[in-house]
Design a protein around this motif. Structure first.
Motif, mmCIF file in Angstrom:
data_model
loop_
_atom_site.group_PDB
_atom_site.id
_atom_site.type_symbol
_atom_site.label_atom_id
_atom_site.label_comp_id
_atom_site.label_asym_id
_atom_site.label_seq_id
_atom_site.Cartn_x
_atom_site.Cartn_y
_atom_site.Cartn_z
ATOM 1 N N ALA A 1 103.238 -18.079 -58.039
ATOM 2 C CA ALA A 1 102.710 -16.711 -58.113
ATOM 3 C C ALA A 1 102.509 -16.223 -56.684
ATOM 4 C CB ALA A 1 101.408 -16.691 -58.908
ATOM 5 N N VAL B 1 96.449 -23.195 -55.391
ATOM 6 C CA VAL B 1 96.699 -23.396 -53.963
ATOM 7 C C VAL B 1 97.050 -22.058 -53.320
ATOM 8 C CG1 VAL B 1 98.232 -24.517 -52.290
ATOM 9 C CG2 VAL B 1 97.482 -25.768 -54.320
ATOM 10 N N ILE C 1 100.230 -4.349 -60.886
ATOM 11 C CA ILE C 1 99.200 -5.374 -61.064
ATOM 12 C C ILE C 1 99.072 -5.766 -62.539
ATOM 13 C CG2 ILE C 1 96.702 -5.797 -60.920
ATOM 14 C CD1 ILE C 1 96.724 -4.078 -58.354
ATOM 15 N N THR D 1 101.036 3.391 -46.115
ATOM 16 C CA THR D 1 100.096 3.544 -47.238
ATOM 17 C C THR D 1 99.008 2.466 -47.190
ATOM 18 O OG1 THR D 1 101.922 2.522 -48.485
ATOM 19 C CG2 THR D 1 101.390 4.817 -49.018
ATOM 20 N N PRO E 1 96.749 -11.373 -58.082
ATOM 21 C CA PRO E 1 96.510 -11.053 -59.495
ATOM 22 C C PRO E 1 97.255 -11.967 -60.466
ATOM 23 C CG PRO E 1 96.743 -9.038 -58.243
ATOM 24 C CD PRO E 1 97.015 -10.158 -57.286
#
Ligand SMILES: Cc1cc2nc3c(=O)[nH]c(=O)nc-3n(C[C@H](O)[C@H](O)[C@H](O)COP(=O)(O)OP(=O)(O)OC[C@H]3O[C@@H](n4cnc5c(N)ncnc54)[C@H](O)[C@@H]3O)c2cc1C
Ligand code: SF4
Length: 351
Positions: free
Chosen positions: A110, A32, A324, A135, A13
């Motif tokens: 990121a 990338v 997010i 989860t 994200p």
């Protein structure tokens, strides 16, 4: 002078938001991604419906992937990793593992997080009993459309326990941070289980509930008042088996009494570890890590996306546990900083 592209590393994200922001502004970006596909944890791990929007991850984040892939200013390279990174702001050169060279104006890391491995919490049964799951596994059960089942024999569970803070807020295993989203994700998951299987009772074992901000009403209270999810404030000692069912043993810390309850399915609400690649990323990009192992931000405020190396920015869960929506906002902020190189200017002004 021809402007070089902005190099963005990681296509979750945060990286998608950064790439889209750069591309939409008319500048070039090279994204990338080390995996074979874009989308980060929500897509690669098969998350179901997201909090707080209740949208399917494949629609919400899948939509971001499609928009980036359609953006003519963004070049996407999957199955790719940066091996070397040299130069200075405005004139960096990244070398990929396959030898390809990319000239870049600036770089944005990121690169996200790694899910906590529940094998590091053996006393809570993961790896020993097939019906102790995470989860992430329940997200995959829901998103596959197969419903909630016990992996051992495929039966629909009568009783499910969700154990919070697995791999978070646990100094004994070197993870003292709160992973921020797992209380809300678990409350939402409990409601989804109740909706898919109304005969299943769901219990959430917690130390504290951190459904922060506006999530308190929509997830914590709603899960109790409408979905009849039961919350137990407890310190868990162990998860064992009586031969037929799993048994969660611990102390109810409100009444200060031992508590032992049998369950069919036990779910670990796993936390967000630093990316296992962070030592390598730190060495390749010359950026420092914080004391927990996440990529360090130079300052928390004015130069939010700046790392310790001028011209290299960071966004999303690479900096620590993030939601997010915050990862997306940070990706956009990093894109702006990288394009204007505001951080470099400010850093130079401070010299
Ligand atoms: C079980 C669970 C459920 C969750 N559900 C929600 C939810 O409903 N709502 C919500 O807001 N948040 C949720 N989260 C948190 C969410 O996963 C994160 O906020 C989000 O994934 C962060 O995005 P990101 O882009 O920063 O990192 P990531 O999603 O981790 O993406 C990072 C990307 O970088 C790539 N990468 C990593 N290292 C390299 C490298 N060296 N070179 C190139 N590429 C690399 C990875 O392959 C990945 O594609 C949940 C978390 C967990 C654990
Ligand atoms: S968000 Fe909740 S479950 Fe996750 S670490 Fe924080 S307190 Fe524990």
């Amino acid at each position: 002078m021809t402007e070089r592209p902005i190099l963005i590393v990681g296509g979750g994200p945060a990286g998608l938001a950064a790439a889209q922001a750069v591309g939409t502004s008319g500048r070039k970006a090279v994204l990338v991604e080390k995996a074979a596909a874009l989308g980060g944890a929500p897509i690669l791990q098969g998350y179901a419906k997201l909090v707080p929007s209740h949208e399917w991850a494949r629609d919400a984040i899948g939509g971001m992937v499609a928009r980036v892939q359609q953006n003519a200013n963004v070049t996407v390279l999957t199955d790719a990793q940066v091996q070397a990174f040299a130069g200075e702001p405005g004139r960096f050169v990244a070398t990929l593992k396959d030898g390809k060279r990319i000239e870049a104006e600036a770089a944005i890391l990121a690169t996200g997080f790694t899910h906590f491995d529940s094998l590091n919490k053996p006393e809570w049964g993961f790896g020993t009993y097939p019906d102790v799951v995470t989860t992430v596994q329940v997200e995959q059960m829901i998103s596959s459309g197969k419903g909630i089942r016990c992996p051992s024999d495929g039966r629909v569970p009568d009783r499910v326990a969700i154990l919070l803070c697995v791999g978070s807020r646990d100094r004994q295993i070197g993870r003292e941070w709160c992973s921020k989203v797992c209380c809300t994700v678990s409350a939402n998951m409990a409601m989804e289980i109740r909706e898919l299987s109304p005969q299943t009772n769901v219990y959430i074992y917690y130390m504290d509930i951190r459904t922060f901000g506006l999530y308190e009403g929509e997830f914590y209270w709603k899960s109790q008042e409408e979905a009849k999810v039961k919350y137990i404030k407890a310190r868990i000692a162990e998860v064992t088996s009586d031969g037929k069912r799993l048994v969660v043993k611990g102390e109810d810390t409100l009444v200060k009494r031992p508590i032992t309850i049998p369950f069919d399915l036990v779910v670990h609400a796993i936390g967000m570890d630093p990316n296992v690649d962070n030592m390598t990323l730190s060495a390749v990009f010359g950026v420092t890590l914080n004391r927990y192992g996440y990529i360090d931000k130079a300052t928390p405020y004015a130069q939010m996306a700046q790392t310790s190396r001028p011209g290299v920015y960071v966004a999303g869960a690479a900096t620590g546990p993030e939601t997010i929506d915050d990862a997306i906002a940070q990706g956009q902020a990093a894109a702006l900083a990288a394009m204007t190189r505001a951080g470099v200017g400010l850093a130079r002004a401070a010299e």
